[in-house]
Write a protein that holds these residues in place. Structure first.
Motif, PDB file in Angstrom:
ATOM      1  N   GLU A 189      41.343  35.942  52.487  1.00 19.28           N
ATOM      2  CA  GLU A 189      42.403  36.953  52.332  1.00 19.28           C
ATOM      3  C   GLU A 189      41.916  38.135  51.499  1.00 19.28           C
ATOM      4  OE1 GLU A 189      45.665  37.129  53.580  1.00 19.28           O
ATOM      5  OE2 GLU A 189      44.796  35.618  54.901  1.00 19.28           O
ATOM      6  N   ILE A 190      41.099  37.842  50.484  1.00 19.66           N
ATOM      7  CA  ILE A 190      40.555  38.934  49.671  1.00 19.66           C
ATOM      8  C   ILE A 190      39.649  39.797  50.558  1.00 19.66           C
ATOM      9  CG2 ILE A 190      39.070  39.501  47.684  1.00 19.66           C
ATOM     10  CD1 ILE A 190      40.095  36.914  46.337  1.00 19.66           C
ATOM     11  N   GLY A 191      38.877  39.129  51.419  1.00 19.06           N
ATOM     12  CA  GLY A 191      38.024  39.860  52.364  1.00 19.06           C
ATOM     13  C   GLY A 191      38.864  40.741  53.272  1.00 19.06           C
ATOM     14  N   ALA A 192      39.971  40.194  53.757  1.00 16.69           N
ATOM     15  CA  ALA A 192      40.845  40.961  54.654  1.00 16.69           C
ATOM     16  C   ALA A 192      41.468  42.136  53.905  1.00 16.69           C
ATOM     17  CB  ALA A 192      41.932  40.045  55.207  1.00 16.69           C
ATOM     18  N   ALA A 193      41.856  41.898  52.664  1.00 15.75           N
ATOM     19  CA  ALA A 193      42.459  42.971  51.871  1.00 15.75           C
ATOM     20  C   ALA A 193      41.436  44.074  51.624  1.00 15.75           C
ATOM     21  CB  ALA A 193      42.973  42.415  50.548  1.00 15.75           C
ATOM     22  N   ALA A 194      40.163  43.678  51.398  1.00 16.68           N
ATOM     23  CA  ALA A 194      39.104  44.659  51.148  1.00 16.68           C
ATOM     24  C   ALA A 194      38.817  45.470  52.407  1.00 16.68           C
ATOM     25  CB  ALA A 194      37.846  43.960  50.657  1.00 16.68           C
ATOM     26  N   ALA A 195      38.975  44.823  53.573  1.00 18.53           N
ATOM     27  CA  ALA A 195      38.755  45.548  54.820  1.00 18.53           C
ATOM     28  C   ALA A 195      39.871  46.565  55.067  1.00 18.53           C
ATOM     29  CB  ALA A 195      38.682  44.548  55.979  1.00 18.53           C
ATOM     30  N   GLU A 196      41.051  46.242  54.591  1.00 18.82           N
ATOM     31  CA  GLU A 196      42.195  47.151  54.765  1.00 18.82           C
ATOM     32  C   GLU A 196      42.164  48.327  53.791  1.00 18.82           C
ATOM     33  OE1 GLU A 196      45.410  43.779  56.175  1.00 18.82           O
ATOM     34  OE2 GLU A 196      45.725  44.770  54.251  1.00 18.82           O
ATOM     35  N   TRP A 197      41.677  48.043  52.592  1.00 12.22           N
ATOM     36  CA  TRP A 197      41.696  49.081  51.539  1.00 12.22           C
ATOM     37  C   TRP A 197      40.364  49.020  50.799  1.00 12.22           C
ATOM     38  CZ3 TRP A 197      44.891  48.753  46.357  1.00 12.22           C
ATOM     39  CH2 TRP A 197      44.806  50.001  45.699  1.00 12.22           C
ATOM     40  N   ASP A 198      39.631  50.141  50.817  1.00 16.03           N
ATOM     41  CA  ASP A 198      38.283  50.092  50.253  1.00 16.03           C
ATOM     42  C   ASP A 198      38.260  50.065  48.735  1.00 16.03           C
ATOM     43  OD1 ASP A 198      39.065  52.621  49.770  1.00 16.03           O
ATOM     44  OD2 ASP A 198      37.378  53.622  50.754  1.00 16.03           O
ATOM     45  N   MET A 199      39.409  50.064  48.109  1.00 14.07           N
ATOM     46  CA  MET A 199      39.408  49.952  46.653  1.00 14.07           C
ATOM     47  C   MET A 199      39.624  48.513  46.195  1.00 14.07           C
ATOM     48  SD  MET A 199      38.533  52.844  45.855  1.00 14.07           S
ATOM     49  CE  MET A 199      38.686  53.108  44.090  1.00 14.07           C
ATOM     50  N   VAL A 200      39.560  47.586  47.144  1.00 12.48           N
ATOM     51  CA  VAL A 200      39.690  46.167  46.764  1.00 12.48           C
ATOM     52  C   VAL A 200      38.310  45.563  46.587  1.00 12.48           C
ATOM     53  CG1 VAL A 200      40.391  43.875  47.561  1.00 12.48           C
ATOM     54  CG2 VAL A 200      41.922  45.828  47.880  1.00 12.48           C
ATOM     55  N   ARG A 201      38.099  44.901  45.472  1.00 11.44           N
ATOM     56  CA  ARG A 201      36.833  44.201  45.244  1.00 11.44           C
ATOM     57  C   ARG A 201      37.135  42.735  44.975  1.00 11.44           C
ATOM     58  NH1 ARG A 201      35.841  48.887  45.310  1.00 11.44           N
ATOM     59  NH2 ARG A 201      35.183  50.556  43.977  1.00 11.44           N
ATOM     60  N   GLY A 202      36.157  41.898  45.236  1.00  8.67           N
ATOM     61  CA  GLY A 202      36.394  40.468  45.057  1.00  8.67           C
ATOM     62  C   GLY A 202      35.227  39.797  44.356  1.00  8.67           C
ATOM     63  N   ILE A 203      35.544  38.835  43.533  1.00 11.13           N
ATOM     64  CA  ILE A 203      34.532  38.009  42.865  1.00 11.13           C
ATOM     65  C   ILE A 203      34.948  36.580  43.144  1.00 11.13           C
ATOM     66  CG2 ILE A 203      33.559  37.299  40.636  1.00 11.13           C
ATOM     67  CD1 ILE A 203      34.572  40.069  39.580  1.00 11.13           C
ATOM     68  N   ARG A 204      34.009  35.773  43.583  1.00 11.65           N
ATOM     69  CA  ARG A 204      34.363  34.390  43.862  1.00 11.65           C
ATOM     70  C   ARG A 204      33.585  33.460  42.964  1.00 11.65           C
ATOM     71  NH1 ARG A 204      33.554  31.307  49.630  1.00 11.65           N
ATOM     72  NH2 ARG A 204      35.282  29.864  49.350  1.00 11.65           N
ATOM     73  N   PHE A 205      34.283  32.590  42.264  1.00 14.68           N
ATOM     74  CA  PHE A 205      33.638  31.615  41.404  1.00 14.68           C
ATOM     75  C   PHE A 205      33.130  30.447  42.246  1.00 14.68           C
ATOM     76  CE2 PHE A 205      36.035  32.492  37.140  1.00 14.68           C
ATOM     77  CZ  PHE A 205      35.357  33.691  37.028  1.00 14.68           C
ATOM     78  N   SER A 206      32.122  29.778  41.707  1.00 11.30           N
ATOM     79  CA  SER A 206      31.573  28.637  42.436  1.00 11.30           C
ATOM     80  C   SER A 206      32.499  27.421  42.371  1.00 11.30           C
ATOM     81  CB  SER A 206      30.213  28.276  41.844  1.00 11.30           C
ATOM     82  OG  SER A 206      30.369  27.965  40.475  1.00 11.30           O
ATOM     83  N   ARG A 207      33.408  27.426  41.393  1.00  9.15           N
ATOM     84  CA  ARG A 207      34.417  26.377  41.284  1.00  9.15           C
ATOM     85  C   ARG A 207      35.534  26.912  40.409  1.00  9.15           C
ATOM     86  NH1 ARG A 207      34.375  24.256  36.132  1.00  9.15           N
ATOM     87  NH2 ARG A 207      32.383  24.193  35.052  1.00  9.15           N
ATOM     88  N   ASN A 208      36.529  26.082  40.140  1.00  8.86           N
ATOM     89  CA  ASN A 208      37.626  26.521  39.282  1.00  8.86           C
ATOM     90  C   ASN A 208      37.191  26.515  37.816  1.00  8.86           C
ATOM     91  OD1 ASN A 208      40.400  25.305  37.746  1.00  8.86           O
ATOM     92  ND2 ASN A 208      40.601  27.137  38.953  1.00  8.86           N
TER      93      ASN A 208
END
Ligand code: UDP
Ligand code: MG
Length: 321
Positions: free
Chosen positions: A55-74
């Motif tokens: 979903e973060i990827g989809a949001a970033a595709a919709e709006w170029d001001m969205v960035r995402g960081i993904r942790f390897s776990r919680n």
């Protein structure tokens, strides 16, 4: 990816918030563009097991001001907040929940206050939303302890805040690993003010807190932020010393006057009370030793597995700077 530098960075920790990510990004975009605030949104996926990252990827595709960081776990919300703050590039950074419980209108209000010169703008809950009686009682106790420790009223504080670059830099340069963001933002000082807001109902997804995780969070926060409980141990020791002197004198007097009675109940009671206080004190001290151990190990606070909307960074938080 847009190369334009934002003025406001919005950091959003997200753990299993798949249903909220895009509505949140859309709502932020709509309001912030209307208000003509140049903003970028940093979603930090805290090891979600649902479709949050997609979903973060989809949001970033919709709006170029969205960035995402993904942790390897919680790694927990605190780690997620700090990862966002470390990466954010704006002149000021806001932290808000990813479940739309923090109103975006309040974010705009905070930004305007920042423009007028405030450096730390704290969101305070005007009403705490719907919570169980047990939850209310426990949080009241926790906040009373914390308020005494940090010498400010913590009852209504939340993680919803807007910080100037100076305050963000001060926070991310702190060497400690175990943090309590809510109190640290006040600890850095600077020109601060508060903004009241009403906690919205959670529409999608569910709260991540279980009673046990809240208790752990509360204990961890107290131990991370203050050494007051250690002084409490000393205070209990002094109290018991006074009691034992009184009891000792009484014992001697009855012995000397040959009135010494069995007094077995007293002995048992004293044994039980001192025993439990000693155990409790050892527990408190143990809690701090465990914290020292954690800090000394110096492990990374989080591990980044993937990013979106920014240059590929290294595996660890140090590289993410
Ligand atoms: N959260 C997180 N990591 C966790 C737990 C929660 O990043 O381990 C995020 C969550 O996705 C949300 C915010 O922290 O954006 C607040 O969580 P939640 O709504 O569950 O807490 P509540 O509002 O009930 O206090
Ligand atoms: Mg929430």
């Amino acid at each position: 990816m847009s190369t334009e530098k934002e003025s406001l960075s919005v950091v959003i920790p997200a753990y299993n918030e798949a249903a909220n990510v895009r509505p949140m990004a859309q709502a932020l975009r709509q309001t912030l563009e209307r208000e003509k605030i140049r903003a970028a949104v940093y979603f930090v996926d805290d090891g979600s097991s649902d479709g949050t990252w997609a979903e973060i990827g989809a949001a970033a595709a919709e709006w170029d001001m969205v960035r995402g960081i993904r942790f390897s776990r919680n790694f927990g919300k605190e780690a997620a907040i700090f990862a966002g703050l470390q990466t954010a590039a704006g002149d000021c950074c806001a932290v808000m929940d990813g479940d739309m419980q923090h109103p975006i209108e309040t974010l705009v209000e905070m930004y305007r206050l920042w423009e007028s010169g405030y450096e730390v703008i704290e969101g305070v809950k005007e009403d705490r939303g719907r919570e169980s009686v047990f939850h209310k009682g426990m949080s009241a106790l926790f906040y009373r302890l914390m308020s005494a420790a940090v010498k400010m009223d913590m009852r209504q504080t939340s993680d919803f805040k807007l910080l100037d670059r100076k305050a963000v830099d001060a926070l991310v340069s702190l060497p400690e690993r175990s943090t309590f963001f809510r109190a640290l933002s006040g600890w850095v000082g600077y020109k601060s003010c508060t903004v009241g807001y009403r906690v919205q109902e959670r529409v999608r997804g569910e709260s991540k807190w279980t009673t046990w995780s809240l208790i752990k969070y509360a204990l961890n926060s107290i131990v991370s932020f203050t050494t007051k409980p250690l002084h409490l141990v000393t205070a209990m020791g002094v109290l018991f010393l006074i009691l034992s002197v009184v009891q000792g004198i009484e014992c001697l007097v009855t012995y000397i006057t040959h009135r010494a009675v069995e007094g077995f109940t007293t002995v048992i009671l004293i044994q039980l009370i001192t025993g439990s206080i000693v155990m409790l004190s050892l527990g408190i001290i143990g809690g701090y030793i465990a914290k020292i151990y954690e800090e000394v190990k110096g492990r990374h606070r989080f591990i980044v597995a993937q990013t979106i909307g920014m240059p590929i960074r290294g595996e660890r938080d140090d590289d993410a700077l």
